[in-house]
Structure formats: C-alpha cells, structure tokens
Design an enzyme around this catalytic site. Structure first.
Site, PDB file in Angstrom:
ATOM      1  N   ASN A   9      33.634 168.736   4.006  1.00 24.91           N
ATOM      2  CA  ASN A   9      34.678 167.963   4.684  1.00 24.91           C
ATOM      3  C   ASN A   9      34.779 166.635   3.945  1.00 24.91           C
ATOM      4  O   ASN A   9      33.947 165.757   4.123  1.00 24.91           O
ATOM      5  CB  ASN A   9      34.285 167.758   6.156  1.00 24.91           C
ATOM      6  N   LYS A  11      36.862 164.357   4.313  1.00 21.98           N
ATOM      7  CA  LYS A  11      37.398 163.266   5.144  1.00 21.98           C
ATOM      8  C   LYS A  11      38.471 162.504   4.358  1.00 21.98           C
ATOM      9  O   LYS A  11      39.156 163.105   3.527  1.00 21.98           O
ATOM     10  CB  LYS A  11      36.263 162.363   5.645  1.00 21.98           C
ATOM     11  N   HIS A  96      37.272 167.823  14.985  1.00 25.97           N
ATOM     12  CA  HIS A  96      36.198 166.984  14.468  1.00 25.97           C
ATOM     13  C   HIS A  96      36.027 165.776  15.384  1.00 25.97           C
ATOM     14  O   HIS A  96      37.006 165.247  15.904  1.00 25.97           O
ATOM     15  CB  HIS A  96      36.516 166.538  13.036  1.00 25.97           C
ATOM     16  N   GLU A  98      35.578 162.772  14.815  1.00 23.84           N
ATOM     17  CA  GLU A  98      36.366 161.587  14.423  1.00 23.84           C
ATOM     18  C   GLU A  98      37.804 161.725  14.919  1.00 23.84           C
ATOM     19  O   GLU A  98      38.418 160.741  15.339  1.00 23.84           O
ATOM     20  CB  GLU A  98      36.296 161.400  12.895  1.00 23.84           C
ATOM     21  N   GLU A 168      28.274 169.724  15.590  1.00 21.52           N
ATOM     22  CA  GLU A 168      28.019 168.467  14.882  1.00 21.52           C
ATOM     23  C   GLU A 168      27.684 167.381  15.897  1.00 21.52           C
ATOM     24  O   GLU A 168      28.588 166.791  16.503  1.00 21.52           O
ATOM     25  CB  GLU A 168      29.267 168.030  14.105  1.00 21.52           C
ATOM     26  N   GLY A 174      27.106 161.099   9.381  1.00 20.88           N
ATOM     27  CA  GLY A 174      27.187 159.932   8.514  1.00 20.88           C
ATOM     28  C   GLY A 174      26.104 158.894   8.775  1.00 20.88           C
ATOM     29  O   GLY A 174      26.162 157.784   8.259  1.00 20.88           O
ATOM     30  N   SER A 214      24.783 164.801   8.572  1.00 17.54           N
ATOM     31  CA  SER A 214      23.772 164.377   7.593  1.00 17.54           C
ATOM     32  C   SER A 214      22.988 165.550   7.018  1.00 17.54           C
ATOM     33  O   SER A 214      21.800 165.434   6.721  1.00 17.54           O
ATOM     34  CB  SER A 214      22.829 163.326   8.200  1.00 17.54           C
TER      35      SER A 214
END
Ligand code: PGA
Length: 251
Positions: A9, A11, A96, A98, A168, A174, A214
């Site tokens: 991904n 991003k 996702h 985000e 996730e 991250g 991560s």
C-alpha cells in the site's frame, strides 16, 4: 483455495515517474523468482494504468487504494470502481483506517463501495482493525466483528468468497509497533471463526486474512507462520524493492 498474499500500500507516496520506476524495478526483481504467494501493489490512482501496462500482471496484481461509493455521474474528483477496473487493476483496498479516520468512511459507505467493487470485477482488500484504546480496554474483538458484519455480512456467499480481509490494528500502522505473532494469530482466528459462523467452514477456510501494521522483513516470517495469517498489507516497507521483496520471500 486460500491464497497467501503480500500486498503493498503505497499510500500518498511517489510522483508518477517515481511510482513507475518503483513498479518496474519490482517487476524486474521478481521476474526470475518463482513466488510462493500472490503479490499486489496498491498505487495512487494516477499510476494504475501505466503501472499495469509496465509490469507482468500475471505476477504482480495492481490495486487502487479506494473507489467511489457511486457508479458514475456528478461526483467531482471521485474515481469509480469501473474506472479502476478499466486501468487493468484487479484489486481495490477498501476501508483502510486512514480512510475511515480522515475521510469519514462509514460502515454503510464501505458496504456500497464493496458491492460496487465486486460488481465491477475487482477484488476488495477490506481493512479492519481497532485503535489503541479499544485494544487496551479489550473491546477489540467486538470492534473488528462489527466492522465485518456491518459492511460485509449482507453479501451473498458467492460474493463474500471473493473478498480478501486485512486486519490492521491502527496502533501498529506506521508506528514501528507490530502486533506480536500471538496477538495476530488470536484475532485472525477470531475473524475466521466469525466467518465460519456466517458463511460456513469452507468459505472461511478459503478466505485470505492479511496482517498489516509495521510488517517488515524482520517480523514477516514469524507473523506469516501463524496458521490464520495469510500474508500482509505492507505500507512503509512496500516503498523500497529490497524491503518489499524480503517480505515476499518470507513465504
Ligand atoms: P505500515 O502501513 O506497514 O507502514 O505500518 C500498513 C498499512 O497502513 O497498510
């Protein structure tokens, strides 16, 4: 058959030329290897068509990171599932954290996006996962179950069998803080049990459930060795070919 999948991904990273170079370099790096998993790269929309044309898509699938919750029409700035499909992409990452946190993606919206993705022949990589407080207070099982039930459990068994799930935990994305192999296995087994209860053992056993957050070359092997972890959704470590390839090689 359940597939092992390593999906990148990207991003909102890489200009058009940088992205094309990254995809081409990955393609070359994988050209001579026989892979023990499916490989997917999730690029920004503007890269999709050129990346799909530049790589061997029988070896590396291409994913969008989102699609619209409408079929077509007056939705300025949006990209529909059929447009994504027309680029040569075969997958779309949906839900996702985000997107959920920063762009107001509700369970209801994600349900519509998933249905449109499936209708247009895309494989959704549907993301679920709890925030830190939910992990610490122990409600994360309920949170993850609701995310699945609310957006996906009205799908027919046939449609559900086309979904890839990505667990996730938001606290691991991250942050450099990965779920332990035991934590990942515990929740992945719970997710699979949730699928067994709704769609039966065969469909549950055949659903790929990826871990994300991560994941890197150093921890991928241990995470992927769990019976219910079928690969990874990789953010930061998908931006460098050597790092991403090392994760692919964990299988
Ligand atoms: P990360 O991101 O690997 O950089 O933690 C994973 C993701 O958000 O999909």
């Amino acid at each position: 058959m359940r597939k092992n999948i390593v999906a990148g991904n990207w991003k909102m990273n890489k200009t058009f030329s940088e992205g094309l170079a990254l995809a081409t370099e990955l393609n070359a790096a994988l050209a001579d290897s026989s892979l023990n998993c499916d490989v997917v790269i999730g690029t920004p929309f503007i890269h999709l068509a050129s990346v799909a044309a530049a790589i061997d898509t029988t070896k590396i699938g291409v994913a969008a990171q989102n699609c619209a919750d409408h079929e077509s029409g007056a939705y300025t700035g949006e990209i529909s599932a059929s447009m994504v499909k027309s680029t040569g992409a075969e997958y779309v990452i949906l839900g996702h954290s985000e997107r959920r946190a920063y762009y107001g993606e509700t369970a209801a919206k994600l349900k519509v996006k998933t249905e449109l993705a499936l209708k247009n022949g895309l494989t959704p990589i549907f993301c679920i996962g709890e925030v830190l407080e939910e992990r610490e207070s122990g409600v994360f099982f309920d949170v993850v179950k609701s995310q699945i039930v609310d957006s996906l459990f009205e799908l027919s068994a046939e449609d559900f069998s086309k979904i890839v799930l990505a667990y996730e935990p938001v606290w691991a994305i991250g942050t450099g803080k990965t779920a332990s192999a035991a934590q990942a296995q515990e929740i992945h087994a719970f997710i699979r049990k949730t699928l067994v209860d709704k769609y039966g053992k065969e469909i549950a056993d055949n659903t790929s459930i990826l871990y994300g957050g991560s994941c890197n070359a150093a921890n991928a092997k241990e995470l992927f060795s769990n019976p219910d972890v079928d690969g990874g959704l990789i953010g930061g470590a998908s931006l460098k070919v050597a790092d991403f390839k090392a994760i692919i090689d964990a299988f």
